[in-house]
Every structure is written in structure tokens, then in C-alpha cells.
Design a protein around this motif. Structure first.
Motif, mmCIF file in Angstrom:
data_model
loop_
_atom_site.group_PDB
_atom_site.id
_atom_site.type_symbol
_atom_site.label_atom_id
_atom_site.label_comp_id
_atom_site.label_asym_id
_atom_site.label_seq_id
_atom_site.Cartn_x
_atom_site.Cartn_y
_atom_site.Cartn_z
ATOM 1 N N THR A 156 0.875 -1.181 0.000
ATOM 2 C CA THR A 156 0.000 0.000 0.000
ATOM 3 C C THR A 156 0.904 1.219 0.000
ATOM 4 O O THR A 156 1.885 1.276 0.748
ATOM 5 C CB THR A 156 -0.935 -0.013 1.230
ATOM 6 N N ALA A 157 0.573 2.180 -0.883
ATOM 7 C CA ALA A 157 1.505 3.286 -1.105
ATOM 8 C C ALA A 157 0.798 4.618 -1.260
ATOM 9 O O ALA A 157 -0.395 4.680 -1.585
ATOM 10 C CB ALA A 157 2.317 3.016 -2.377
ATOM 11 N N THR A 158 1.554 5.685 -1.020
ATOM 12 C CA THR A 158 1.104 7.021 -1.373
ATOM 13 C C THR A 158 2.306 7.800 -1.880
ATOM 14 O O THR A 158 3.438 7.304 -1.861
ATOM 15 C CB THR A 158 0.416 7.730 -0.182
ATOM 16 N N HIS A 159 2.054 9.005 -2.390
ATOM 17 C CA HIS A 159 3.150 9.807 -2.943
ATOM 18 C C HIS A 159 3.024 11.229 -2.399
ATOM 19 O O HIS A 159 1.921 11.764 -2.280
ATOM 20 C CB HIS A 159 3.066 9.798 -4.477
ATOM 21 N N LEU A 160 4.168 11.824 -2.058
ATOM 22 C CA LEU A 160 4.186 13.106 -1.358
ATOM 23 C C LEU A 160 4.525 14.254 -2.309
ATOM 24 O O LEU A 160 5.440 14.152 -3.125
ATOM 25 C CB LEU A 160 5.206 13.032 -0.213
ATOM 26 N N ALA A 161 3.791 15.356 -2.154
ATOM 27 C CA ALA A 161 3.897 16.448 -3.128
ATOM 28 C C ALA A 161 5.004 17.451 -2.809
ATOM 29 O O ALA A 161 5.590 18.041 -3.717
ATOM 30 C CB ALA A 161 2.556 17.183 -3.225
ATOM 31 N N VAL A 162 5.300 17.665 -1.528
ATOM 32 C CA VAL A 162 6.262 18.726 -1.163
ATOM 33 C C VAL A 162 7.262 18.263 -0.097
ATOM 34 O O VAL A 162 7.739 19.064 0.701
ATOM 35 C CB VAL A 162 5.541 20.014 -0.674
ATOM 36 N N SER A 163 7.580 16.973 -0.136
ATOM 37 C CA SER A 163 8.447 16.443 0.933
ATOM 38 C C SER A 163 9.858 17.011 0.883
ATOM 39 O O SER A 163 10.586 16.971 1.867
ATOM 40 C CB SER A 163 8.499 14.923 0.837
ATOM 41 N N ASP A 164 10.271 17.537 -0.271
ATOM 42 C CA ASP A 164 11.651 18.030 -0.394
ATOM 43 C C ASP A 164 11.804 19.487 0.053
ATOM 44 O O ASP A 164 12.892 20.048 -0.019
ATOM 45 C CB ASP A 164 12.156 17.869 -1.836
ATOM 46 N N SER A 165 10.708 20.079 0.531
ATOM 47 C CA SER A 165 10.767 21.479 0.951
ATOM 48 C C SER A 165 10.919 21.577 2.460
ATOM 49 O O SER A 165 10.313 20.802 3.207
ATOM 50 C CB SER A 165 9.479 22.182 0.513
ATOM 51 N N THR A 166 11.719 22.538 2.902
ATOM 52 C CA THR A 166 11.892 22.726 4.347
ATOM 53 C C THR A 166 10.998 23.860 4.867
ATOM 54 O O THR A 166 11.035 24.179 6.050
ATOM 55 C CB THR A 166 13.371 23.035 4.684
ATOM 56 N N ALA A 167 10.192 24.462 3.990
ATOM 57 C CA ALA A 167 9.287 25.536 4.435
ATOM 58 C C ALA A 167 8.240 24.958 5.393
ATOM 59 O O ALA A 167 7.750 23.841 5.180
ATOM 60 C CB ALA A 167 8.604 26.174 3.224
ATOM 61 N N GLU A 168 7.909 25.716 6.432
ATOM 62 C CA GLU A 168 6.968 25.255 7.461
ATOM 63 C C GLU A 168 5.655 24.755 6.871
ATOM 64 O O GLU A 168 5.155 23.699 7.233
ATOM 65 C CB GLU A 168 6.673 26.400 8.444
ATOM 66 N N GLU A 169 5.093 25.542 5.976
ATOM 67 C CA GLU A 169 3.801 25.215 5.379
ATOM 68 C C GLU A 169 3.862 23.872 4.635
ATOM 69 O O GLU A 169 2.940 23.061 4.701
ATOM 70 C CB GLU A 169 3.452 26.351 4.402
ATOM 71 N N ILE A 221 15.840 10.609 -7.420
ATOM 72 C CA ILE A 221 16.922 11.550 -7.708
ATOM 73 C C ILE A 221 18.017 11.493 -6.642
ATOM 74 O O ILE A 221 19.195 11.714 -6.932
ATOM 75 C CB ILE A 221 16.350 12.993 -7.875
ATOM 76 N N LEU A 222 17.639 11.148 -5.419
ATOM 77 C CA LEU A 222 18.636 11.043 -4.341
ATOM 78 C C LEU A 222 19.674 9.968 -4.668
ATOM 79 O O LEU A 222 20.877 10.182 -4.499
ATOM 80 C CB LEU A 222 17.924 10.702 -3.020
ATOM 81 N N LEU A 223 19.175 8.818 -5.175
ATOM 82 C CA LEU A 223 20.095 7.720 -5.473
ATOM 83 C C LEU A 223 20.951 8.037 -6.693
ATOM 84 O O LEU A 223 22.035 7.484 -6.855
ATOM 85 C CB LEU A 223 19.318 6.419 -5.683
ATOM 86 N N TYR A 224 20.458 8.943 -7.548
ATOM 87 C CA TYR A 224 21.278 9.351 -8.705
ATOM 88 C C TYR A 224 22.265 10.455 -8.305
ATOM 89 O O TYR A 224 23.061 10.903 -9.116
ATOM 90 C CB TYR A 224 20.379 9.763 -9.871
ATOM 91 N N GLY A 225 22.166 10.899 -7.057
ATOM 92 C CA GLY A 225 23.226 11.754 -6.521
ATOM 93 C C GLY A 225 22.873 13.199 -6.228
ATOM 94 O O GLY A 225 23.768 14.017 -6.026
ATOM 95 N N TYR A 226 21.559 13.519 -6.182
ATOM 96 C CA TYR A 226 21.180 14.912 -5.918
ATOM 97 C C TYR A 226 20.245 14.961 -4.714
ATOM 98 O O TYR A 226 19.136 14.438 -4.758
ATOM 99 C CB TYR A 226 20.509 15.524 -7.161
ATOM 100 N N ALA A 227 20.731 15.586 -3.654
ATOM 101 C CA ALA A 227 19.935 15.685 -2.428
ATOM 102 C C ALA A 227 19.328 17.075 -2.359
ATOM 103 O O ALA A 227 19.979 18.061 -2.708
ATOM 104 C CB ALA A 227 20.822 15.431 -1.217
ATOM 105 N N PRO A 228 18.077 17.184 -1.904
ATOM 106 C CA PRO A 228 17.490 18.523 -1.769
ATOM 107 C C PRO A 228 18.249 19.315 -0.705
ATOM 108 O O PRO A 228 18.764 18.718 0.249
ATOM 109 C CB PRO A 228 16.050 18.246 -1.328
ATOM 110 N N PRO A 229 18.322 20.631 -0.847
ATOM 111 C CA PRO A 229 19.046 21.434 0.132
ATOM 112 C C PRO A 229 18.306 21.475 1.470
ATOM 113 O O PRO A 229 17.077 21.502 1.506
ATOM 114 C CB PRO A 229 19.093 22.828 -0.505
ATOM 115 N N ASP A 230 19.072 21.484 2.546
ATOM 116 C CA ASP A 230 18.461 21.627 3.868
ATOM 117 C C ASP A 230 18.169 23.113 4.119
ATOM 118 O O ASP A 230 18.341 23.943 3.221
ATOM 119 C CB ASP A 230 19.365 21.019 4.952
ATOM 120 N N GLY A 231 17.739 23.426 5.337
ATOM 121 C CA GLY A 231 17.349 24.796 5.667
ATOM 122 C C GLY A 231 18.451 25.812 5.414
ATOM 123 O O GLY A 231 18.178 26.989 5.173
ATOM 124 N N GLU A 232 19.722 25.346 5.463
ATOM 125 C CA GLU A 232 20.832 26.280 5.243
ATOM 126 C C GLU A 232 21.347 26.261 3.805
ATOM 127 O O GLU A 232 22.393 26.857 3.510
ATOM 128 C CB GLU A 232 21.986 25.953 6.200
#
Ligand SMILES: *Cc1c(COP(=O)(O)O)cnc(C)c1O
Length: 372
Positions: A156-169, A221-232
Motif C-alpha cells: 500500500t503506497a502514497t506519494h508526497l507532493a512537497v516532501s523536499d521542501s523545508t518551508a513550514e507550510e 533523484i537522491l540515489l542518482y546523486g542529488y539531495a534537496p538542500p536543507d534549511g541552510e
């Protein structure tokens, strides 16, 4: 082989998978859709499984068939909804369908019955992506339908729309999606049905949302070598980009002060200089929007250095300013991104896109050379 090639570091894929397995402690599904994001599906699939990946995921039936024909026997999840006439091929290739509606589930059951074979499927719950899947409150009913057909609910699965964002909202929206997903899982379990492998985490959720890991993660994309930027603004995980796009300088000429280079004459030499022509253009995957906004690594025997692309990127060629007294010579290697040059993520920011698009756009005519 032509001058332009994409070097793919499979050893980095192994390292990236190991990093994700160690971080999450759960199984890994490797999305190899779109030719493994341009890296070559079969080679990436083989290396991923050797590195301990449990599942592969594709977007089209043909992509799944290609893996089976290449000898891959691991579970393959079909992420997108096929046309009805493709459904018998799902059964034929032994793909696992991701279904979130009664019509698709019934059609799978019918095709499996006709083929005298089983089919495993994963129930897709739409918790806020708004793409495919059932509403959370319908999950139990559909799981029961799957069971009534005698089909195997593998997950059973779902998919996330904004998981790579560090914005509060955005973080709050991911939390809401995960709450809805848990409601769906409760609905399935309340009927005494096992939801199978529970999975939700794409790249952003692997790096930022521990509560989305469940039984298996699906970072691409993470496994291909690109990580989303953290808060900094720093990469959220120390993964290594697999792809390096390289070509050669196939021509060098002197350009006098004031003379222009390439279509549209957007660049003229500010002083006398030497300009090299590189045997790769936008048809190979160098974004045209990178014209005048990117530096390539010129790998000269004496001294390698970053030099600016000048003028418009053409379909098959682009130009690099080598300076008034260049150390570069004809046939020198040029790295357009990756390796000694900034990676596809940096190029994507310059060209107003995302690393996914840069990698996927590396054209079929560019040979892939595997290392590691
Ligand atoms: C493509 C895809 C992924 C991987 O997404 P990334 O952003 O590359 O991590 C995961 N799940 C589904 C359903 C997808 O379509």
C-alpha cells in the motif's frame, strides 16, 4: 565512439544506496523509470539490486518488459496507469501494478484470470498529490475488492507532493498527507486485511521525514546523486552524482575583439580571444537556457580549468571561450557537468530547471559509458 558521452559511476550508486539503507534501515525501491533518469535502466537496475535494493519501479509497461528481457527477476512496480490494452502485458511480464480504482483492479483480475496467472498489486492512496490513487476513506473497500478477486495485495503506497521542501507550510502538508495515509492503512487493517509493504517516501521524505519511511522507501533523484538542500542551503545527504557529461573540443579559432559567436549574436568577444567548439548541444541535453550562464571544465594536459560557454548553445555544438592565451588544444576533453565540473543540480539552477530534467534529457544518441 563519438566525442560526446555520459560517464555513469555505478560505484557511486552503490554508495548512495548503502547510505540510504543505513539512514532509513528499511528496504529500498529504486525508480528506474525514464531509462533510470537517463542513466540507463538495465545497468542501473543490475547495480541497484547488487547493492541490496529490494524493488525496482518503472513508469511504462515497455520499461518493465525491457528489464525482464534483460534478465531482471526482482519485483518491478509499475508506477503509472497503463492503457487497458496494455494490461495483459503487465501479467505477461510479471509486473506489480500500482492501482487505486475499481476499474483498473477489475481489469487486472480479468487479465490474470484469462492468463491463468496471479498478479501482485499495490494499492495507491491519493493523500494530496492529486495525481492517481483512491481517496483515503476508500482504501479499505478497494483492499477488500482486491481480496475478493483473489489477487495479492503486495503493498500500500502514497506519494508526497512537497516532501523536499523545508518551508513550514510544506512540512505541515507532508504531515497531513501522512496522517491521511495512516487513516487509509487503519481502514484496510480494520477489515482484517494485511496492507503488505507500506511505502511512501520519495527523495525529500528520505532526507526530511522519518515518519514516512514505513517498510520501504522509493527515492529516485537522491540515489542518482542529488539531495534537496536543507534549511541552510546545504545538501541534506552526502550522496554523489552518478553522471558526468563529457565531450571534446573539435575546433579552435581566434576571434577578434567585437566579433560575434553563434545564433542571435548574443555574445561578442570583449577582447581578442580563442574560442573552442564543443561537439555537444541541446539535442544532446545541454539546456539552451544555459547559454552564457555556464562554465565547463576544459581538461587540458597542462592545466584543467573552468571556462565560460559563450553564445547560444546550438543543437549539436556549443562554444567555449578559452581566453587570449589558451593552454587548451584541439581534441581536449571538456566536462560539461559532473566530475571536475559543477554537477547537474548546479546546471539545473542556472537553467531554471531541476536535475531530474537535465539527466532525463541526455539524449539517446549520447553513449553511456559505465565505470565502477
Ligand atoms: C518518480 C517517483 C518516485 C521517485 O521520486 P524522486 O523525487 O526522484 O525521489 C517515487 N515514487 C513515485 C510514485 C514516483 O513516480
Amino acid at each position: 565512439m563519438r566525442a560526446t558521452r555520459a560517464v555513469i559511476h555505478l560505484d557511486y550508486l552503490r554508495d548512495n544506496i548503502t547510505l540510504v539503507r543505513e539512514k532509513t534501515g528499511v528496504s529500498v525501491c529504486v525508480p528506474v523509470k525514464a531509462g533510470a533518469y537517463g542513466h540507463g535502466a538495465l545497468r542501473v537496475a543490475g547495480a541497484a539490486l547488487a547493492a541490496g535494493a529490494r524493488y525496482l519501479a518503472v513508469a511504462t509497461v515497455a520499461e518493465g518488459e525491457e528489464l525482464r528481457e534483460g534478465g531482471i527477476s526482482a519485483p518491478i512496480l509499475l508506477l503509472s496507469v497503463p492503457m487497458p490494452e496494455e494490461i495483459p502485458r503487465i501479467i505477461g511480464a510479471g509486473l506489480e501494478a500500482l492501482a487505486g480504482d475499481a476499474e483498473y483492479i477489475d481489469a487486472l483480475a480479468e487479465a490474470a484470470r484469462k492468463a491463468h496467472r496471479g498478479v501482485a498489486l499495490h494499492l495507491k492512496v491519493d493523500t494530496g498529490m492529486g495525481r492517481i490513487g483512491c481517496r483515503p476513506e476508500e482504501a479499505g473497500k478497494l483492499a477488500a475488492r482486491i481480496a475478493d478477486h483473489g489477487l495479492f495485495l503486495a503493498g500500500t503506497a502514497t506519494h508526497l507532493a512537497v516532501s523536499d521542501s523545508t518551508a513550514e507550510e510544506d512540512r505541515a502538508f507532508t504531515t497531513l498527507q501522512l496522517d491521511r495515509f495512516r487513516t487509509a492503512l487503519d481502514g484496510i487493517r480494520a477489515l482484517g486485511i494485511d496492507p503488505g509493504i507500506v511505502h511512501a517516501a520519495n527523495t525529500g521524505a528520505v532526507t526530511f521525514h522519518k515518519d514516512a519511511w514505513f517498510d520501504m522507501v522509493r527515492p529516485g533523484i537522491l540515489l542518482y546523486g542529488y539531495a534537496p538542500p536543507d534549511g541552510e542551503g546545504k545538501p541534506s545527504l552526502a550522496v554523489k552524482p552518478l553522471m558526468e557529461l563529457e565531450s571534446r573540443i573539435v575546433f579552435i579559432k581566434k576571434v577578434k575583439k567585437g566579433e560575434s559567436v553563434s545564433y542571435g549574436r548574443i555574445w561578442s568577444a570583449p577582447e581578442d580571444t580563442f574560442v573552442g567548439t564543443i561537439a555537444a548541444g541541446y539535442a544532446d541535453g545541454i539546456p539552451r537556457l544555459a547559454s552564457g550562464r555556464w562554465e565547463v571544465y576544459v581538461d587540458s594536459a597542462e592545466q584543467g580549468s573552468l571556462r565560460p560557454l559563450v553564445g547560444r548553445v546550438c543543437m549539436d555544438q556549443c562554444m567555449v571561450d578559452l581566453g587570449p592565451s589558451p593552454v587548451a588544444s584541439r581534441w581536449d576533453r571538456v566536462v560539461i557537468f559532473g566530475g571536475p565540473a559543477p554537477d547537474a543540480g548546479a546546471l539545473a539552477s542556472r537553467a531554471g530547471t531541476i536535475p531530474y530534467e537535465i539527466c532525463c534529457n541526455i539524449n539517446k544518441r549520447v553513449p553511456r559509458v559505465y565505470s565502477g
